[in-house]
Design an enzyme around this catalytic site. Structure first.
Site, PDB file in Angstrom:
ATOM      1  N   HIS A 151     -25.296  42.775  58.546  1.00 23.33           N
ATOM      2  CA  HIS A 151     -26.077  41.837  59.295  1.00 23.33           C
ATOM      3  C   HIS A 151     -25.342  40.357  58.502  1.00 23.33           C
ATOM      4  CE1 HIS A 151     -28.746  42.020  55.738  1.00 23.33           C
ATOM      5  NE2 HIS A 151     -28.763  40.633  55.959  1.00 23.33           N
ATOM      6  N   ASP A 181     -26.569  49.595  57.717  1.00 28.35           N
ATOM      7  CA  ASP A 181     -26.425  48.161  57.248  1.00 28.35           C
ATOM      8  C   ASP A 181     -25.311  47.861  56.391  1.00 28.35           C
ATOM      9  OD1 ASP A 181     -26.892  45.298  57.839  1.00 28.35           O
ATOM     10  OD2 ASP A 181     -28.608  45.296  56.658  1.00 28.35           O
ATOM     11  N   SER A 256     -28.266  38.992  50.410  1.00 29.22           N
ATOM     12  CA  SER A 256     -28.105  40.292  51.095  1.00 29.22           C
ATOM     13  C   SER A 256     -26.623  40.544  50.716  1.00 29.22           C
ATOM     14  CB  SER A 256     -28.154  39.914  52.685  1.00 29.22           C
ATOM     15  OG  SER A 256     -29.618  39.887  53.214  1.00 29.22           O
TER      16      SER A 256
END
Length: 304
Positions: A151, A181, A256
């Protein structure tokens, strides 16, 4: 119990707001306030004190005597100033050196504990800029491969990687796994990367110390510490239900794709999501993809 976690990427970096007092907002000294409070209050006209007698004016001495007195005063003052100046010059010298007690500086090789862990892992962690978004990642090997979240780079083919020392490298996305992901980047200057050491997430236990390293809100090289809160928490990541390592190490948008490492500096997870309240931001519940699941996916992407 099943917990649904919102995946949050990095938006525009924002800093805290500061409150500034107006320039005119000053408080009176406490002495002044006490003085005002101690003034007695009267009803009506206060009694008047009797007038003080006028001082008597002494007779002026003759003019010649005034001149003589002025000359004597000037002579005495000049002599005293000369003597004082001479004494100051004779006693002049450097002020005595005052040293406050301090511990000797510790050599860098003496880093221990989590400080040594952070110093060992930081060179492997990168900041990723992809369009208007951004996140973190870490070097996998000596061939220029970097692991991050899908993402973070979704919809982008060319991204910029910022190394721990501030150098910027162009990178390209060579593969993604949206279900997990995860995404792998590749840079041409592989010699500029320091590969991270991968550990085993299966060996984690609740209560183990961990560090989360990345670029929350664009603050590169940020290190936060916590413990493993759960080793096999089921959460919804990227639209799919997956198990994740839960930690209370502070993870925020921009973390992230960065590594979650154990006390030995081995990567045990890929930070990917947080459980946030209404206002967003970290509330002490973060999730990382276990490295035992992420590593084979990264190997497959690189191989194909």
């Amino acid at each position: 119990m099943v917990l649904e976690a919102a995946v949050r990427g990095l938006g525009s970096p924002r800093g805290p707001e500061f409150l500034t007092l107006p320039l005119g907002a000053r408080q009176e000294p406490a002495e002044a306030r006490r003085a005002v409070l101690q003034v007695p209050l009267f009803q009506g006209t206060p009694p008047q004190a009797p007038p003080a007698p006028a001082p008597k004016t002494p007779a002026a001495p003759p003019r010649g005597r005034l001149l003589l007195i002025a000359a004597l005063v000037a002579a005495v003052t000049g002599a005293g100033a000369g003597v004082a100046g001479a004494r100051l010059i004779e006693g002049a010298g450097p002020a005595p050196f005052v040293a406050l007690p301090r511990v000797p500086p510790a050599p860098s090789a003496s880093l221990t504990g989590m400080s040594a862990t952070a110093a060992r892992v930081l060179p492997s962690v990168v900041s990723i800029q992809a369009g208007r978004a951004g996140g973190s990642g870490f070097a996998l090997d000596g061939q220029g491969h970097i692991l991050t979240n899908a993402h973070v780079v979704r919809g982008e083919q060319e991204v910029t990687v910022v190394l721990n020392d501030g150098r910027r490298l162009n990178a390209r996305v060579i593969g993604e796994d949206d279900g997990e992901d995860l995404a792998v980047l590749e840079v041409d200057h592989s010699g500029d990367l320091t590969p991270a050491t991968l550990g085993r997430s299966s060996e984690l236990s609740v209560g183990d110390q961990v560090l989360a390293i990345g670029s929350p809100l664009g603050l590169t090289g940020t290190v936060t510490a916590g413990i493993v809160s759960a080793t096999d928490r089921e959460v919804r990541l990227g639209g799919y239900w997956r198990t994740a390592v839960q930690t209370d190490a502070s993870i925020n948008p921009g973390n992230s794709g960065g590594p979650l490492v154990n006390a030995r500096g081995e990567v045990v997870g890929v930070n990917t999501a947080i459980a946030a309240g209404r206002g967003g931001g970290n509330i002490g519940i973060g999730f990382a993809i276990p490295i035992d699941r992420a590593a084979p996916i990264a190997e497959r992407i690189i191989r194909n």
